[in-house]
Design an enzyme around this catalytic site. Structure first.
Site: not given
Ligand code: SAH
Length: 341
Positions: A91, A104, A111, A115, A118, A158-159, A190, A213, A289, A332
């Site tokens: 994406e 973005c 990933c 989390c 996510c 992804g990270e 990020s 994050s 979200n 994401c």
């Molecule tokens: N892995 C990296 C980058 C990708 S995630 C990281 O963790 O930062 C990018 C951002 O989107 C992160 O801050 C992540 O926590 C956030 N994110 C993931 N799922 C989300 C959701 N359901 N609602 C809002 N933000 C979310």
């Protein structure tokens, strides 16, 4: 195999010389690709026909196809699901801001960090993206949406710090004058907080924006929603971010998603205030979200505002993110999951 979007002009020159093609052709090729949006060897009419034939075999040019596309109601967010050469999809999201267009990007397919909130990790980790696949996401945006790019954020699936070498080479590549000439200050990475990699990044000598994050005010809550917190504890993540700021002079942003009944209590606000009051960091509050599968929901607007107001009153440099793209599953991994299920 070599890939035109993975290499610098210097590397292209070496490839050309080895193939018996004049070195200066690299200038023309890079001009076509990065300045004129011409992505077919046949259309590079300044190159001799025989050179074009050699290059077709040597360096195929592949722009990912659009597997799905969503545009938000206000037209400010466009999300593409892009199909890579091996059939995997990633994406990429375009966000239109007052200051310009921001793209973005994803850095991996799937990933491994997992989390709770996510969608990206839901089907597990598949593979790292190559340097060229990251550049190609930008090229796809140029081709299908807009050529006007102001900034790039590595905040998609992804990270990025677990695909360190490719991500850094990609960032260096798009910074070059002959390519996209993007300022490092217009690039944000990020991370979920891969501590040793943050220290390594601080030594690269490039003033990238770093977003971390955080999503919790302490280890107890962070571990509940981010398994990576078992490996790198809360204090070490905050310390690494602080060191990044000291070494690079770039202010660090802590991302903090607001999750109902999880991390928005008065006690949470107070702990954050103790940590970040009058500190040179930005705390970016993002209403989550909704993730129905795991039962994590967005607080009411009143609750979010209240959290923000408290922090600001205590001298924390906090902002509440204006919603973008939630009606198009731009969070994401959400579009990819939808297509795969
Ligand atoms: N892995 C990296 C980058 C990708 S995630 C990281 O963790 O930062 C990018 C951002 O989107 C992160 O801050 C992540 O926590 C956030 N994110 C993931 N799922 C989300 C959701 N359901 N609602 C809002 N933000 C979310």
């Amino acid at each position: 195999m070599n890939d035109i979007f993975s290499i610098t002009k210097g590397q292209l020159q070496d490839i050309l010389v080895e193939a018996g093609i004049k070195k200066f052709r690299a200038d023309q090729i890079f001009h076509y690709i990065y300045k004129e949006n011409i992505w077919s060897w046949n259309e590079m009419v300044l190159l001799p026909k025989k050179d074009r034939e050699i290059l077709k075999g040597l360096l195929p040019i592949y722009i990912p196809e659009v597997a799905d596309r969503q545009v938000s109601e206000d037209k400010e967010t466009v999300k593409l699901l892009l199909r890579l050469q091996d059939g995997q999809t990633v994406e990429t999201v375009l966000m239109k801001h007052d200051y310009g267009n921001s793209v973005c990007l994803s850095s991996q397919v799937g990933c491994a960090v997992n989390c709770a909130f996510c969608a990206s990790a839901k089907n597990g980790f598949v593979r790292n993206l190559t340097i060229g696949e990251m550049t190609a996401q930008l090229m796809a945006f140029r081709k299908y949406v807009t050529s006007e790019l102001h900034s790039v954020v590595l905040m998609g699936t992804g990270e990025p710090l677990l695909n360190y070498d490719n991500v850094l080479a990609f960032i260096r590549l798009i910074h070059e004058k002959d390519t996209l000439y993007l300022g490092y200050r217009n690039i944000t990475l990020s991370t979920s907080g891969i501590v040793p990699a943050v220290y390594r990044l601080a030594e690269e000598g490039i003033p990238l924006n770093l977003a971390v994050s955080l999503h919790a005010p302490n280890d107890r809550i962070r571990k509940k929603i981010m398994p990576i917190a078992e490996r790198f504890d809360f204090d070490s993540v905050v310390q690494a971010a602080q060191t990044y700021f000291e070494k690079t002079g770039r202010k660090v942003t802590f991302e903090y998603i607001l999750i109902k009944d999880v991390n928005i209590s008065d006690a949470c606000a107070s702990q954050l205030a103790q940590l970040f009051s009058h500190k040179n960091v930005l705390l970016n509050l993002i209403p989550i979200n909704d993730n129905y599968d795991v039962g994590l929901y967005r607080p009411s607007a009143t609750e979010s505002e209240r959290f923000l107001t408290y922090l600001k009153r205590k001298g924390v440099n906090a902002t509440l993110r204006r919603e973008m793209g939630s009606n198009i599953q731009a969070a994401c991994g959400q579009l990819r999951i939808k297509r795969n299920s």
